[in-house]
Design an enzyme around this catalytic site. Structure first.
Site, PDB file in Angstrom:
ATOM      1  N   GLU B  81      15.291   2.103  12.434  1.00  0.00           N
ATOM      2  CA  GLU B  81      16.271   2.475  13.456  1.00  0.00           C
ATOM      3  C   GLU B  81      15.614   3.442  14.434  1.00  0.00           C
ATOM      4  OE1 GLU B  81      19.173   4.144  10.482  1.00  0.00           O
ATOM      5  OE2 GLU B  81      19.091   5.831  11.849  1.00  0.00           O
ATOM      6  N   CYS B 113      19.616   1.939   7.413  1.00  0.00           N
ATOM      7  CA  CYS B 113      18.537   2.201   6.450  1.00  0.00           C
ATOM      8  C   CYS B 113      18.158   0.999   5.605  1.00  0.00           C
ATOM      9  CB  CYS B 113      18.941   3.336   5.520  1.00  0.00           C
ATOM     10  SG  CYS B 113      19.194   4.869   6.402  1.00  0.00           S
ATOM     11  N   HIS B 235      18.906   3.419  -2.490  1.00  0.00           N
ATOM     12  CA  HIS B 235      18.711   4.088  -1.214  1.00  0.00           C
ATOM     13  C   HIS B 235      19.054   5.555  -1.432  1.00  0.00           C
ATOM     14  CE1 HIS B 235      18.467   5.299   2.818  1.00  0.00           C
ATOM     15  NE2 HIS B 235      19.751   5.555   2.923  1.00  0.00           N
TER      16      HIS B 235
END
Lengths: 162, 350
Positions: B81, B113, B235
């Site tokens: 990103e 992400c 994550h």
């Protein structure tokens, strides 16, 4: 530097693309179309082939720059070195990932890929090779816990993920 | 042979800053913030590093380790990103820099992400279908939080590259499953420098719901339970969320040990789960089962049910740095140097 000019140099700047004389074996960077080492330059005509340097070498000499070239103000003081590559050519390049007082003649370095400069905020970004220590440079261990050890649950405090 | 991971490499910039130092500048309890987030330091890129350079370093490492001819790469995707250009693919520069051009397809992926894990799935499809020999999926970010924002304590830089192929597979992909909804927990509008987020809304309805559901559905489909996995990677926007979601799902600290890297380098966004997986592979032996669950705001999760193979025992990971070195080492900088490196100081017009 114009977009087209830099683009033409991309093979050299990105991948250390040089040339090699198939008659005497001498490697050149930047690439040459004729070999000045051969007794008769004519011998080498059409016998020069593209050759990519490995990027491995050692510092032959260096200087610490305090008065930055345009576009390098954020990196002062930085090191510019003559790097003796294992294939023969001597390259000039910045040495990163090390403090200036850690650089010495004979330091083993390896080419790394970095941003060289930007044409302002809206222009093209130029990338290319710089050098970094091939072995781990001495670094201060950062504060905090040793890595790889699970950290016990601390009081929950939700924060934004991404 | 099925498509799987054949090589990998990670790269994290060398500079570090602590939450305590960030809090000192903003008059906040940085130390408490760091403890709350379970982030002890975060990585900071040098002024000449960005998503393109980090991706290139990670991929070059992967290609050398796997002795892979870059000309055999048929697809290269970079998930991020923080692509340096809004228009001009990061993947083109990376492909050129590793010598993979011109016979390949390349594109940039974006899904907060989880763009890197989405790229792995795409490569698995292309390799599995026999359309390409090797596919490269990279997840890298150099993200920033607005100065003083909670995100500033964790947003860091780093990335990892995975090469997907059918030959000499070091880690099989037994299953991949995704869970996607429209959940506005975190976003950045076109032209905005810093992202916005929904504060606490980013927790339960976003991260926890997606990661939990995706992990549960994957284990259900595979007929497995947490005890079947030697390692788990989530994550990790901070060090806290993955620990909590792991406990909720029934995983132990020991299973999360190598997959949790954010406490030592911060949240590398698209790189976070992938650097965690790289660290697991650095430490794993053959025949170990791994569950990885990525998460991207917006929102979605990609889960991977993985198993290392005997080939991992023959894999030469000596080139490049193991992830552990990035976790252990680094050069600490002050907030002033950090602000300079990250372009937060107004320099006036030239």
């Amino acid at each position: 530097m114009s977009v087209a000019r830099f683009w033409r140099e991309t093979p050299r700047r990105y991948n250390l693309g040089g040339s090699k004389c198939t008659t005497c074996g001498t490697v050149y960077f930047p690439p040459r179309s004729v070999c000045p080492e051969c007794t008769s330059h004519r011998q080498s005509i059409e016998k020069m082939v593209p050759f990519q340097l490995s990027g491995d070498g050692e510092v032959l000499s260096y200087t610490v720059v305090h008065d930055a070239a345009e576009g390098f103000e954020m990196q002062v003081p930085y090191v510019v070195a003559l790097v003796q590559t294992v294939e023969g050519p001597v390259l000039t390049g910045q040495v990163v990932n090390i403090e200036p007082d850690g650089v010495r003649i004979g330091l083993k370095v390896r080419a790394t890929f970095r941003k060289l400069r930007e044409e302002g905020k809206a222009g093209v970004i130029h990338y290319g090779y710089k050098f970094a220590p091939a072995e781990d440079p001495p670094v201060r261990p950062p504060a905090g816990r040793p890595a790889g050890v699970p950290v016990s649950e601390a009081p929950a405090r939700d924060r934004a993920p991404a | 042979m099925e498509a799987g991971i054949v090589s990998y490499g990670a790269y994290v910039p060398r500079y570090r800053i602590t939450p305590t130092e960030i809090g000192r500048v903003w008059g906040a309890d940085g130390e408490g913030m760091g403890q709350g987030l379970n982030v002890h330091r975060k990585s900071v890129p040098a002024p000449d590093e960005d998503t393109i350079t980090i991706s290139t370093e990670a991929l070059r490492t992967a290609l050398v380790r796997g002795a892979i001819d870059p000309q055999q790469i048929g697809a290269l995707y970079v998930g991020s990103e923080s692509h340096p250009y809004a228009v001009k693919p990061t993947a083109t520069v990376v492909a050129q820099a590793v010598g993979a051009t011109p016979n390949l397809t390349a594109a940039d992926f974006e899904f907060a992400c989880k763009a890197g894990t989405a790229a792995i799935q795409t490569c698995l499809g292309l390799v599995g279908a026999g359309m390409i020999r090797y596919g490269v999926a990279i997840g890298t970010d150099t993200s920033q939080g607005a100065p003083g924002d909670a995100l500033e304590y964790s947003a860091s830089a780093g990335g990892a590259a995975f090469v997907v192929g059918r030959e000499r597979v070091i880690c099989r992909v037994l299953r991949t499953l995704s869970y996607t909804t429209d959940t506005p927990d975190f976003w950045r509008r076109e032209g905005q420098k810093y992202p916005s987020h929904g504060g606490r809304f980013t927790g339960e309805p976003a991260y926890f719901r997606h990661v939990t559901e995706c992990a549960r559905r994957t284990m259900e489909a595979s007929g497995t339970s947490p005890k079947d996995y030697r390692h788990v990677v989530f994550h990790q926007p901070n060090g806290k969320f993955p620990q909590r979601v792991g406990k909720q799902l029934g995983f132990s600290d020991d299973q999360m040990r190598y997959g949790l890297v954010t406490p030592y380098i911060g949240n590398t966004y698209s790189g976070a789960a992938l650097i965690g997986l790289a660290n697991v592979l650095d430490h794993a032996g053959p025949g170990e089962r791994i569950l990885m669950v990525g998460y991207g705001s917006g929102a979605g999760s990609d889960a991977f049910d993985l198993e290392t193979t005997d080939e991992l025992g023959r894999y030469d990971a000596s080139f490049g740095r193991p992830v552990q070195e990035y976790l252990d080492q680094g050069v600490e900088i002050s907030y002033a140097v950090y602000a300079k490196f990250r372009g937060k100081i107004h320099m006036g017009e030239a």
